[in-house]
Design a protein around this motif. Structure first.
Motif, PDB file in Angstrom:
ATOM      1  N   ASN A  59      -2.857   5.289  -0.942  1.00 15.64           N
ATOM      2  CA  ASN A  59      -2.127   4.410  -0.837  1.00 15.64           C
ATOM      3  C   ASN A  59      -0.959   4.389  -1.680  1.00 15.64           C
ATOM      4  O   ASN A  59      -0.035   3.642  -1.901  1.00 15.64           O
ATOM      5  CB  ASN A  59      -2.605   2.933  -0.846  1.00 15.64           C
ATOM      6  N   ARG A  64       0.251   8.679  -0.352  1.00 14.92           N
ATOM      7  CA  ARG A  64       0.786   8.473   0.811  1.00 14.92           C
ATOM      8  C   ARG A  64       1.574   9.467   1.676  1.00 14.92           C
ATOM      9  O   ARG A  64       1.447   9.617   2.728  1.00 14.92           O
ATOM     10  CB  ARG A  64       1.853   7.074   0.697  1.00 14.92           C
ATOM     11  N   CYS A 120      -9.462   7.248   3.796  1.00 12.61           N
ATOM     12  CA  CYS A 120      -8.749   7.000   2.490  1.00 12.61           C
ATOM     13  C   CYS A 120      -9.607   6.234   1.588  1.00 12.61           C
ATOM     14  O   CYS A 120     -10.163   5.123   1.722  1.00 12.61           O
ATOM     15  CB  CYS A 120      -7.665   6.213   2.864  1.00 12.61           C
ATOM     16  N   ILE A 161      -9.635   4.368  -1.667  1.00 10.93           N
ATOM     17  CA  ILE A 161      -8.564   3.602  -2.443  1.00 10.93           C
ATOM     18  C   ILE A 161      -9.536   2.517  -3.465  1.00 10.93           C
ATOM     19  O   ILE A 161     -10.378   1.858  -2.735  1.00 10.93           O
ATOM     20  CB  ILE A 161      -7.632   3.069  -1.626  1.00 10.93           C
ATOM     21  N   SER A 163      -6.839  -2.130  -0.901  1.00 11.00           N
ATOM     22  CA  SER A 163      -5.937  -2.081  -0.049  1.00 11.00           C
ATOM     23  C   SER A 163      -5.308  -3.496  -0.144  1.00 11.00           C
ATOM     24  O   SER A 163      -5.309  -4.338  -0.410  1.00 11.00           O
ATOM     25  CB  SER A 163      -6.630  -1.751   1.194  1.00 11.00           C
ATOM     26  N   PHE A 200      -0.610  -1.746   4.075  1.00 13.31           N
ATOM     27  CA  PHE A 200      -1.213  -0.573   4.196  1.00 13.31           C
ATOM     28  C   PHE A 200      -2.416  -0.501   5.192  1.00 13.31           C
ATOM     29  O   PHE A 200      -2.283   0.387   6.071  1.00 13.31           O
ATOM     30  CB  PHE A 200      -2.092   0.023   3.032  1.00 13.31           C
ATOM     31  N   LYS A 201      -2.928  -1.572   5.382  1.00 14.89           N
ATOM     32  CA  LYS A 201      -3.962  -1.798   6.719  1.00 14.89           C
ATOM     33  C   LYS A 201      -3.353  -1.778   7.826  1.00 14.89           C
ATOM     34  O   LYS A 201      -3.617  -1.342   8.777  1.00 14.89           O
ATOM     35  CB  LYS A 201      -4.784  -3.202   6.456  1.00 14.89           C
ATOM     36  N   TYR A 215      -0.279  -0.292   8.585  1.00  9.90           N
ATOM     37  CA  TYR A 215       0.215   0.928   8.730  1.00  9.90           C
ATOM     38  C   TYR A 215      -0.814   2.080   9.355  1.00  9.90           C
ATOM     39  O   TYR A 215      -0.590   2.428  10.384  1.00  9.90           O
ATOM     40  CB  TYR A 215       0.584   1.469   7.559  1.00  9.90           C
ATOM     41  N   VAL A 216      -2.116   1.730   8.812  1.00 11.77           N
ATOM     42  CA  VAL A 216      -3.161   2.680   9.206  1.00 11.77           C
ATOM     43  C   VAL A 216      -3.619   2.419  10.769  1.00 11.77           C
ATOM     44  O   VAL A 216      -4.172   3.109  11.334  1.00 11.77           O
ATOM     45  CB  VAL A 216      -4.421   2.847   8.517  1.00 11.77           C
ATOM     46  N   ILE A 225     -10.713   3.725   5.825  1.00  6.99           N
ATOM     47  CA  ILE A 225     -10.392   3.125   4.615  1.00  6.99           C
ATOM     48  C   ILE A 225     -11.876   2.623   3.852  1.00  6.99           C
ATOM     49  O   ILE A 225     -12.320   1.967   4.363  1.00  6.99           O
ATOM     50  CB  ILE A 225      -9.323   1.753   4.367  1.00  6.99           C
ATOM     51  N   GLU A 227     -12.916   0.919   0.429  1.00  5.16           N
ATOM     52  CA  GLU A 227     -12.199   0.338  -0.888  1.00  5.16           C
ATOM     53  C   GLU A 227     -13.219   0.469  -1.884  1.00  5.16           C
ATOM     54  O   GLU A 227     -14.554  -0.290  -1.722  1.00  5.16           O
ATOM     55  CB  GLU A 227     -11.795  -0.985  -0.536  1.00  5.16           C
TER      56      GLU A 227
END
Length: 243
Positions: A13, A18, A33, A35, A38, A42-43, A45-46, A55, A57
């Motif tokens: 991210n 990105r 991803c 990361i 988040s 961003f969430k 977007y995906v 994702i 985390e």
């Protein structure tokens, strides 16, 4: 170029991450991803890429949580084709002002955690027919610039480990390469000391910063079948530069 491939990108991210994520999705890869934290933007977007993005985390430096989250989200029998060790933290201070605490923190993020993650997903990479690992370094690995003790040395360690991994993992068919970009046009660049930033850019023959998409394009190439005989290389993406 990456249809049917699964990639794991750390720091996906961020500015460089990105760009890698965007390009990989355009090339039909499925992306994990990894990361630290988040956000809604961003969430959202995906979500547009239904089923193509996952994702995870976690704090890379938290070994227990990292292992637990990977095991919950990523089966040991699942194939992984591409690992991109992109996450990192910048740091700037001259030698006499650099504390042991700062050194250990930067090495923990930029080196130790990257090695641990690689070890944890190695079994998954072995399941791929054409696996590739790309480690992100920095142009400061070849420049003894003032104030880069912690950051530069941590990236040097990562680039040396790249060559060792390339040697050891070749028996599994896993290629490992490193990319060392010049100062890159991201939010991190704006936080950099202006004098140091301008000095790095001025050293480039092209007199400009590196762009995130230029790094992403090179990573795409190194992740594809088009680079099958490229292994154990440290590629400087610096626009041409003398030490």
């Amino acid at each position: 170029m990456l249809k049917g491939k699964t990639a794991l990108i750390t720091g996906a991210n961020g500015g460089i991450g990105r760009s890698i994520l965007d390009l990989f999705l355009k090339n039909n890869a499925s992306v994990i991803c990894l990361i630290r934290k988040s956000d809604k933007k961003f969430k959202d977007y995906v979500k547009k890429f239904s089923g193509k993005v996952k994702i995870i985390e976690t704090d890379l430096t938290d070994e227990v949580d990292l292992k637990t989250k990977l095991e919950k989200s990523f089966s040991s029998k699942q194939k992984l084709d591409i690992l991109i060790n992109n996450a990192g933290k910048a740091s700037g201070s001259i030698v006499e002002m650099t504390s042991q605490k700062n050194l250990k923190e930067i090495f923990d993020i930029n080196f130790f955690s990257q090695i641990k993650l690689t070890q944890l997903v190695l079994k998954n990479l072995k399941r791929s027919k054409n696996p590739s690992i790309i480690n992100i370094g920095s142009v400061v690995t070849k420049i003894a610039a003032r104030g880069t003790l912690a950051y530069g040395c941590s990236k040097i360690a990562m680039m040396h480990s790249t060559k060792i991994m390339a040697n050891e993992f070749s028996s599994y068919g896993i290629r490992v390469n490193g990319i060392c970009p010049n100062a890159t046009n991201t939010k991190m660049l704006k936080k950099m000391d202006p004098k140091s930033r301008n000095e790095l850019i001025s050293k480039s023959f092209m007199k400009k910063a590196c762009e995130p998409n230029e790094i992403a394009n090179l990573i795409l190439f190194l992740s594809s079948k088009n680079s099958q005989y490229i292994n154990g290389q440290i590629i400087f993406l610096d626009g041409g530069m003398e030490c």
